[in-house]
Design a protein around this motif. Structure first.
Motif, PDB file in Angstrom:
ATOM      1  N   UNK A   1       0.838  -1.201   0.000  1.00  0.00           N
ATOM      2  CA  UNK A   1       0.000   0.000   0.000  1.00  0.00           C
ATOM      3  C   UNK A   1       0.870   1.248   0.000  1.00  0.00           C
ATOM      4  N   UNK A   2       1.956   1.225   0.771  1.00  0.00           N
ATOM      5  CA  UNK A   2       2.859   2.380   0.823  1.00  0.00           C
ATOM      6  C   UNK A   2       3.491   2.646  -0.535  1.00  0.00           C
ATOM      7  N   UNK A   3       3.794   1.578  -1.265  1.00  0.00           N
ATOM      8  CA  UNK A   3       4.354   1.739  -2.610  1.00  0.00           C
ATOM      9  C   UNK A   3       3.346   2.390  -3.545  1.00  0.00           C
ATOM     10  N   UNK A   4       2.090   1.964  -3.435  1.00  0.00           N
ATOM     11  CA  UNK A   4       1.032   2.553  -4.263  1.00  0.00           C
ATOM     12  C   UNK A   4       0.896   4.044  -3.964  1.00  0.00           C
ATOM     13  N   UNK A   5       0.879   4.388  -2.674  1.00  0.00           N
ATOM     14  CA  UNK A   5       0.720   5.786  -2.266  1.00  0.00           C
ATOM     15  C   UNK A   5       1.892   6.634  -2.742  1.00  0.00           C
ATOM     16  N   UNK A   6       3.110   6.127  -2.547  1.00  0.00           N
ATOM     17  CA  UNK A   6       4.301   6.884  -2.945  1.00  0.00           C
ATOM     18  C   UNK A   6       4.309   7.149  -4.446  1.00  0.00           C
ATOM     19  N   UNK A   7       3.971   6.128  -5.231  1.00  0.00           N
ATOM     20  CA  UNK A   7       3.961   6.290  -6.686  1.00  0.00           C
ATOM     21  C   UNK A   7       2.853   7.244  -7.118  1.00  0.00           C
ATOM     22  N   UNK A   8       1.697   7.148  -6.473  1.00  0.00           N
ATOM     23  CA  UNK A   8       0.585   8.036  -6.816  1.00  0.00           C
ATOM     24  C   UNK A   8       0.944   9.487  -6.521  1.00  0.00           C
ATOM     25  N   UNK A   9       1.562   9.731  -5.376  1.00  0.00           N
ATOM     26  CA  UNK A   9       1.961  11.099  -5.027  1.00  0.00           C
ATOM     27  C   UNK A   9       2.976  11.641  -6.038  1.00  0.00           C
ATOM     28  N   UNK A  10       3.899  10.793  -6.436  1.00  0.00           N
ATOM     29  CA  UNK A  10       4.898  11.214  -7.427  1.00  0.00           C
ATOM     30  C   UNK A  10       4.224  11.572  -8.754  1.00  0.00           C
ATOM     31  N   UNK A  11       3.300  10.731  -9.198  1.00  0.00           N
ATOM     32  CA  UNK A  11       2.620  10.982 -10.467  1.00  0.00           C
ATOM     33  C   UNK A  11       1.716  12.205 -10.393  1.00  0.00           C
ATOM     34  N   UNK A  12       1.070  12.403  -9.252  1.00  0.00           N
ATOM     35  CA  UNK A  12       0.220  13.584  -9.075  1.00  0.00           C
ATOM     36  C   UNK A  12       1.049  14.863  -9.135  1.00  0.00           C
ATOM     37  N   UNK A  13       2.221  14.827  -8.523  1.00  0.00           N
ATOM     38  CA  UNK A  13       3.108  15.991  -8.554  1.00  0.00           C
ATOM     39  C   UNK A  13       3.541  16.317  -9.979  1.00  0.00           C
ATOM     40  N   UNK A  14       3.782  15.286 -10.773  1.00  0.00           N
ATOM     41  CA  UNK A  14       4.272  15.490 -12.136  1.00  0.00           C
ATOM     42  C   UNK A  14       3.166  15.704 -13.163  1.00  0.00           C
ATOM     43  N   UNK A  15       1.912  15.510 -12.748  1.00  0.00           N
ATOM     44  CA  UNK A  15       0.795  15.640 -13.692  1.00  0.00           C
ATOM     45  C   UNK A  15       0.670  17.078 -14.192  1.00  0.00           C
ATOM     46  N   UNK A  16       0.208  17.221 -15.423  1.00  0.00           N
ATOM     47  CA  UNK A  16       0.156  18.534 -16.065  1.00  0.00           C
ATOM     48  C   UNK A  16      -1.172  19.249 -15.887  1.00  0.00           C
ATOM     49  N   UNK A  17      -2.213  18.535 -15.495  1.00  0.00           N
ATOM     50  CA  UNK A  17      -3.512  19.200 -15.330  1.00  0.00           C
ATOM     51  C   UNK A  17      -4.366  18.477 -14.291  1.00  0.00           C
ATOM     52  N   UNK A  18      -5.477  19.123 -13.948  1.00  0.00           N
ATOM     53  CA  UNK A  18      -6.338  18.618 -12.869  1.00  0.00           C
ATOM     54  C   UNK A  18      -6.975  17.280 -13.213  1.00  0.00           C
TER      55      UNK A  18
END
Length: 327
Positions: free
Chosen positions: A173-190
Motif C-alpha cells: 500500500x505504501x508503494x502505491x501511495x508513494x507512486x501516486x503522489x509522485x505521479x500527481x506531482x508530475x501531472x500537467x492538469x487537474x
C-alpha cells in the motif's frame, strides 16, 4: 449535541447572510434601464454573486458586497467615457469567474480571484486588462494545481491511516501511495491528477479488502487449530504455538491452509502416540532423543524438532503404508 447545535446555527446564519447579500447585489442594478450598460453591469453582479456563494464568513460576504458597490459606481461612470474599455473589463472579470466554476477553492485561490477582479476594474487601458488577466489566470492555475496535489496527498494518507494489515500488505500500500503522489506531482492538469488519485484509491481498497479477508482466514484457521484436539501435552501445545505463529505470518490463504494441514497432521500423530499409552513426547523424543519411545511417538517428536530448525521437510510416519507428513 451543543456543538452540533452551534455549528448548525452558524451555518444557517451564514446561508441567510448569503441570501441577503445576493438580493442587495441584484438591487444595485435594478433601476438601470440602458440595456447595454445593464448587460455590462450584470457581468459584475454575476461574478459577485458567485463569490458570495463561495464565501466562508459574513465578513467576507460584506467585503464582496462593498467591493461590488464600488465597481458598479465606477463602471457606470466609465460607461459614459469609454464603453469599449468597460466592456473589456467586465468580460475579463466574467472569464475569471469561469475559472472557478465547479471547483472547490481554498482561501488563497479566492484571494487571487478577488484581487484580480479589482486590478482589472482599475486598469486604464485594454492592454492592461489583457496583461492583468493573463497574470491572474497563470497564478490561479498554478495555485490550483498545487492545492490539488496537497489535497490528494492528504486524502491518500487518510485512506491508509484507517487500514489494519500485516507488514507486507502495508508495504504494498505504501508503494502505491508513494507512486501516486509522485505521479500527481508530475501531472500537467487537474483531470490527470483526478485519474491518478482514483486509480490509487481503487488499488489501495483492493489491497485493504484482501488484507481483511486474509485476516479472517487466519483467525478461523487458528480457532480450528486450537479446537482440533483436547490433548494437553507440552508437544501438542508447542505444535499449536509454533503453527499459530506460522499462520499469522502467512502471506496468502494457500499458505494458511498448508500450515493448518501440517499442524493437524502432527497433532494426529501425537494423539495416536498418547492413545498407545506412551509417555509425553516432549519428555521423550523432543527433549531426550535417547529415551525409549514407540516408533510412532519418535516420528511425531522428530517432526516437531525438525520443524523448529529446518523448515519444510518430509517425515516418515512409521506406518506400513509409508504415508508422509509435510512439515
Amino acid at each position: 449535541m451543543e456543538g452540533l447545535k452551534d455549528e448548525f446555527e452558524k451555518q444557517t446564519a451564514l446561508e441567510q447572510a448569503k441570501e441577503n447579500a445576493v438580493k442587495r447585489v441584484d438591487n444595485l442594478i435594478a433601476n438601470v434601464t440602458d440595456s447595454e450598460l445593464r448587460a455590462i453591469l450584470t457581468n459584475i453582479t454575476d461574478s459577485a454573486k458567485s463569490s458570495i456563494q463561495r464565501a466562508g464568513s459574513e465578513t467576507e460576504i460584506n467585503n464582496i458586497v462593498q467591493q461590488t458597490v464600488t465597481d458598479i459606481k465606477e463602471a457606470t461612470l466609465e460607461y459614459s467615457k469609454d464603453k469599449t474599455l468597460l466592456t473589456k473589463k467586465t468580460e475579463a472579470v466574467k472569464k475569471l469567474e469561469e475559472l472557478a466554476a465547479g471547483k472547490t477553492l481554498n482561501a488563497s485561490l479566492n484571494l487571487i480571484l478577488s484581487q484580480g477582479k479589482i486590478d482589472i476594474m482599475d486598469a486604464d487601458t485594454t492592454e492592461q486588462v489583457d496583461s492583468i488577466y493573463q497574470t491572474v489566470t497563470s497564478s490561479f492555475n498554478t495555485a490550483y494545481l498545487q492545492m490539488l496535489k496537497e489535497d490528494y496527498s492528504d486524502r491518500l494518507d487518510s485512506l491508509v491511516a484507517g487500514i489494519q494489515a500485516d507488514t507486507d500488505v502495508m508495504a504494498s500500500i505504501s508503494q502505491v501511495v508513494a507512486k501516486a503522489k509522485e505521479n500527481i506531482t508530475n501531472a500537467s492538469n487537474a483531470e490527470v491528477r483526478e485519474n491518478i488519485y482514483r486509480q490509487a484509491e481503487s488499488a489501495i481498497q483492493t489491497l485493504a479488502d484482501s488484507a481483511g479477508s486474509l485476516s479472517q482466514i487466519k483467525a478461523d484457521a487458528i480457532a480450528q487449530l486450537n479446537n482440533y484436539t483436547t490433548l494437553n501435552t507440552d508437544s501438542a501445545n508447542k505444535v499449536k504455538s509454533v503453527y499459530t505463529n506460522r499462520i499469522n505470518s502467512a502471506q496468502n490463504a494457500q499458505e494458511v491452509a498448508s500450515y493448518l494441514s501440517e499442524a493437524e497432521g502432527l497433532l494426529d500423530r501425537l494423539v495416536e502416540a498418547a492413545d498407545a499409552n506412551v509417555q509425553d513426547p516432549s519428555q521423550s523424543a523432543l527433549y531426550n532423543a535417547n529415551t525409549s519411545t514407540t516408533s510412532m511417538e519418535k516420528d511425531a517428536a522428530q517432526a516437531m524438532a525438525k520443524n523448529g530448525t529446518e523448515g519444510t521437510s518430509m517425515v516418515k510416519t512409521g506406518d506400513e503404508n509409508g504415508i508422509n507428513i509435510i512439515i
